[in-house]
Design a protein around this motif. Structure first.
Motif, mmCIF file in Angstrom:
data_model
loop_
_atom_site.group_PDB
_atom_site.id
_atom_site.type_symbol
_atom_site.label_atom_id
_atom_site.label_comp_id
_atom_site.label_asym_id
_atom_site.label_seq_id
_atom_site.Cartn_x
_atom_site.Cartn_y
_atom_site.Cartn_z
ATOM 1 N N CYS A 235 0.579 -1.337 -0.034
ATOM 2 C CA CYS A 235 -0.073 0.116 0.112
ATOM 3 C C CYS A 235 0.640 1.392 0.543
ATOM 4 O O CYS A 235 0.542 2.069 -0.711
ATOM 5 N N LEU A 236 1.741 0.647 0.772
ATOM 6 C CA LEU A 236 2.429 2.243 0.428
ATOM 7 C C LEU A 236 3.497 2.360 -0.551
ATOM 8 O O LEU A 236 3.930 4.436 -0.704
ATOM 9 N N ALA A 237 4.057 1.422 -0.779
ATOM 10 C CA ALA A 237 4.632 1.587 -2.422
ATOM 11 C C ALA A 237 3.586 2.010 -3.671
ATOM 12 O O ALA A 237 4.163 2.956 -4.237
ATOM 13 N N THR A 238 2.353 1.812 -3.472
ATOM 14 C CA THR A 238 1.379 1.984 -4.777
ATOM 15 C C THR A 238 1.319 3.835 -4.136
ATOM 16 O O THR A 238 1.186 4.771 -5.995
ATOM 17 N N THR A 239 1.217 4.600 -2.961
ATOM 18 C CA THR A 239 0.634 5.262 -2.316
ATOM 19 C C THR A 239 1.868 6.529 -3.187
ATOM 20 O O THR A 239 1.440 7.337 -3.778
ATOM 21 N N ALA A 240 2.772 5.894 -2.332
ATOM 22 C CA ALA A 240 3.821 6.422 -3.607
ATOM 23 C C ALA A 240 4.366 6.992 -4.896
ATOM 24 O O ALA A 240 4.813 7.319 -5.307
ATOM 25 N N SER A 241 4.040 5.341 -5.716
ATOM 26 C CA SER A 241 4.648 5.631 -6.193
ATOM 27 C C SER A 241 3.155 7.110 -7.305
ATOM 28 O O SER A 241 3.760 7.654 -8.147
ATOM 29 N N LEU A 242 1.865 6.854 -7.010
ATOM 30 C CA LEU A 242 0.699 7.724 -7.418
ATOM 31 C C LEU A 242 1.646 8.738 -7.337
ATOM 32 O O LEU A 242 1.070 9.954 -7.323
ATOM 33 N N LEU A 253 7.562 17.675 -15.712
ATOM 34 C CA LEU A 253 7.622 16.563 -15.979
ATOM 35 C C LEU A 253 6.655 15.680 -16.615
ATOM 36 O O LEU A 253 6.139 15.420 -16.511
ATOM 37 N N SER A 254 7.570 15.871 -18.218
ATOM 38 C CA SER A 254 6.427 15.229 -19.133
ATOM 39 C C SER A 254 6.415 13.376 -18.790
ATOM 40 O O SER A 254 7.220 13.098 -18.125
ATOM 41 N N SER A 255 5.094 13.567 -19.374
ATOM 42 C CA SER A 255 5.184 12.020 -19.714
ATOM 43 C C SER A 255 6.421 10.866 -19.528
ATOM 44 O O SER A 255 6.158 9.744 -19.738
ATOM 45 N N LYS A 256 6.430 11.471 -20.580
ATOM 46 C CA LYS A 256 7.122 10.324 -21.412
ATOM 47 C C LYS A 256 9.134 10.231 -20.303
ATOM 48 O O LYS A 256 9.146 9.600 -20.865
ATOM 49 N N HIS A 257 9.015 10.560 -19.708
ATOM 50 C CA HIS A 257 10.045 10.374 -18.974
ATOM 51 C C HIS A 257 9.889 10.059 -17.427
ATOM 52 O O HIS A 257 10.380 10.402 -16.507
ATOM 53 N N ASP A 258 9.025 9.686 -17.599
ATOM 54 C CA ASP A 258 8.207 8.967 -15.846
ATOM 55 C C ASP A 258 8.871 7.849 -15.941
ATOM 56 O O ASP A 258 9.302 7.622 -14.445
ATOM 57 N N ASP A 259 9.569 7.116 -16.682
ATOM 58 C CA ASP A 259 10.718 6.194 -16.194
ATOM 59 C C ASP A 259 12.051 6.607 -15.870
ATOM 60 O O ASP A 259 12.511 7.574 -16.498
ATOM 61 N N LEU A 260 12.754 6.298 -15.219
ATOM 62 C CA LEU A 260 13.516 7.002 -14.459
ATOM 63 C C LEU A 260 14.870 6.480 -15.877
ATOM 64 O O LEU A 260 15.226 4.937 -16.033
ATOM 65 N N GLU A 261 15.605 7.839 -15.306
ATOM 66 C CA GLU A 261 17.465 7.520 -16.236
ATOM 67 C C GLU A 261 18.284 6.919 -15.328
ATOM 68 O O GLU A 261 18.035 7.356 -14.412
ATOM 69 N N GLY A 280 10.256 18.126 -6.202
ATOM 70 C CA GLY A 280 9.650 17.053 -5.373
ATOM 71 C C GLY A 280 9.944 16.977 -3.999
ATOM 72 O O GLY A 280 9.638 16.577 -3.061
ATOM 73 N N LEU A 281 10.971 16.869 -3.836
ATOM 74 C CA LEU A 281 12.157 16.316 -2.267
ATOM 75 C C LEU A 281 11.883 16.877 -1.534
ATOM 76 O O LEU A 281 11.406 16.604 -0.582
ATOM 77 N N LEU A 282 11.926 18.350 -1.405
ATOM 78 C CA LEU A 282 11.951 19.486 -1.258
ATOM 79 C C LEU A 282 10.331 19.717 -0.648
ATOM 80 O O LEU A 282 10.498 20.280 0.683
ATOM 81 N N ILE A 283 9.733 19.780 -1.640
ATOM 82 C CA ILE A 283 7.647 19.444 -0.958
ATOM 83 C C ILE A 283 7.998 18.597 -0.047
ATOM 84 O O ILE A 283 7.293 18.748 0.357
ATOM 85 N N LEU A 284 8.492 16.833 -0.451
ATOM 86 C CA LEU A 284 8.108 16.409 0.682
ATOM 87 C C LEU A 284 9.006 16.484 1.917
ATOM 88 O O LEU A 284 8.219 16.201 3.253
ATOM 89 N N VAL A 285 9.767 16.756 1.738
ATOM 90 C CA VAL A 285 10.547 17.315 3.362
ATOM 91 C C VAL A 285 9.985 18.622 4.130
ATOM 92 O O VAL A 285 9.385 17.983 5.214
ATOM 93 N N GLY A 286 9.184 19.100 3.305
ATOM 94 C CA GLY A 286 8.482 20.420 3.841
ATOM 95 C C GLY A 286 6.960 19.812 4.568
ATOM 96 O O GLY A 286 6.316 20.615 5.676
ATOM 97 N N ALA A 287 6.120 18.820 4.009
ATOM 98 C CA ALA A 287 5.075 17.881 3.825
ATOM 99 C C ALA A 287 5.705 17.799 5.042
ATOM 100 O O ALA A 287 4.773 17.797 5.885
ATOM 101 N N LEU A 288 6.473 16.566 5.536
ATOM 102 C CA LEU A 288 7.156 15.993 6.427
ATOM 103 C C LEU A 288 7.263 16.757 7.976
ATOM 104 O O LEU A 288 6.809 16.487 8.391
ATOM 105 N N LEU A 289 8.598 17.529 7.211
ATOM 106 C CA LEU A 289 8.453 18.297 8.967
ATOM 107 C C LEU A 289 7.032 19.378 8.927
ATOM 108 O O LEU A 289 6.838 19.013 10.465
ATOM 109 N N ARG A 358 11.319 8.345 -3.579
ATOM 110 C CA ARG A 358 12.310 9.407 -4.787
ATOM 111 C C ARG A 358 13.629 10.459 -4.779
ATOM 112 O O ARG A 358 14.186 10.456 -5.695
ATOM 113 N N ALA A 359 14.097 10.313 -3.050
ATOM 114 C CA ALA A 359 15.732 10.085 -3.242
ATOM 115 C C ALA A 359 16.286 8.611 -3.953
ATOM 116 O O ALA A 359 17.539 9.270 -4.184
#
Length: 364
Positions: A235-242, A253-261, A280-289, A358-359
């Motif tokens: 459940c965590l993995a699917t939610t994190a992906s979404l 970010l364009s959908s064609k670059h969704d796959d990690l390069e 995205g990391l900054l946003i997540l860190v802010g939300a976590l704080l 994400r990291a």
């Protein structure tokens, strides 16, 4: 009827959480029904008494070397140790009431005298420069020397003993009434206790405040560890992906670059991907704080802990370490177990897991 593709889409977009919560509630109900009957409460108390007996026996074994030249004392000490190691000893030791002994045999005054002598010894051993320690020890000795202190302790012990006896009689009377009505005389875990216990399994905090004691309960715990933890991780993995896909989309970010390069290859696409990942990391860190700050304010207002303890507890909880030295009492109630998990524990785990996912492309 849904086809397989439609079901998979529903499952990944929140259906899995519905299944998980249903699993959580059903498993908690089973644990609540099975655990902490009168027999398992007795077993819990006897396990604690057994631990105390083992510790005392080990202590005496270490001290036995002092009687190396005295066969009589050594043999007597060995006899005491073997008695303490008797399988029936924990059950009898659990029946021992130290407070009752002090009150019944009028040993309150002797106990106070022992305390007074010990603090007098502590005062004499303190350095002369330790003025505050000497002053406090002297104050304690003077208080313990007053006759009113013995009277106060004696009256407190007698009143407390009377309450304990009355409480025991009331419990026995209720048990007798239940048996006469054809009911079992049991005191089961509340549903809130069971919800809290099972939540510490799937969040892997494992505080240890409540643990299963019966054989069936232990097998259920093993079952939950095997199946509930992977279910929760799914459940965590699917939610994190979404969440990460939503962040990528919102950050352009364009959908064609969704796959990690391969981010080590400096291409225009990888540079854009790296920039979006960092934002995205900054946003997540802010939300976590923010989430941690709100949880800390809530615990600071409801527990009476110091801010240091609150911050320590929330960080340890968020990291799924769960030492168990600090646990808010409201987590054992039905409402607390449900809402604290839905609004605090699980969202915190989701944010932490999403941040890690994400990291991962950056740190790997």
């Amino acid at each position: 009827m849904w086809n397989y593709a439609e079901f998979c889409g529903f499952w990944r977009k929140g259906g899995n959480w519905l299944g998980f919560f249903l699993f959580w509630f059903i498993s908690s109900a089973i644990v609540s029904t099975l655990e902490h009957t009168y027999d398992s409460q007795q077993l819990t108390a006897e396990e604690q008494a057994k631990t105390e007996m083992e510790a005392l026996a080990r202590l005496l074994e270490l001290k036995n070397e002092h009687f190396a030249n005295n066969t009589i004392n050594a043999n007597q000490l060995e006899k005491i140790i073997k008695t303490l190691e008797s399988p029936e000893m924990p059950r009898l030791w659990d029946m021992f009431d130290f407070e009752f002994t002090l009150v019944q045999h009028k040993l309150i005054k002797t106990g106070v005298e022992m305390l007074k002598d010990e603090f007098a010894r502590i005062e004499s051993n303190l350095d002369e420069d330790d003025k505050s320690g000497i002053s406090l020890a002297d104050k304690i000795v003077k208080i313990l020397s007053e006759e009113n202190t013995v009277t106060a302790f004696r009256e407190f012990g007698e009143k407390h003993f009377e309450k304990q006896v009355a409480k025991k009689k009331e419990k026995q009377q209720k048990c007798l009434e239940k048996k006469e009505a054809g009911e079992e005389c049991v005191d089961k875990w509340s549903f809130g206790n069971a919800l809290h216990f099972t939540s510490t399994i799937f969040t892997t905090t494992g505080y240890g405040a409540h643990t299963t004691m019966t054989t069936v309960g232990k097998f259920i715990t093993i079952f939950l560890i095997i199946f509930q933890i992977p279910f929760f991780l799914h459940c965590l993995a699917t939610t994190a992906s979404l969440i990460n896909k939503m962040l990528d989309h919102k950050l352009g970010l364009s959908s064609k670059h969704d796959d990690l390069e391969n981010l080590t290859t400096e291409t225009a696409n990888s540079q854009q991907r790296r920039l979006v990942l960092l934002k995205g990391l900054l946003i997540l860190v802010g939300a976590l704080l923010v989430h941690m700050f709100i949880a800390s304010v809530y615990h600071f207002c409801t527990t009476g802990w110091s801010f240091t303890d609150v911050l320590y507890f929330d960080f340890v909880r968020m990291a799924s370490v769960g030492f168990g030295d600090l646990i808010p009492e409201d987590e054992y109630t039905l409402a607390g177990a449900i809402f604290k998990n839905l609004l605090v524990n699980i969202p915190g785990q989701i944010l932490t897991f999403t941040l890690f996912v994400r990291a991962l492309p950056i740190i790997s």
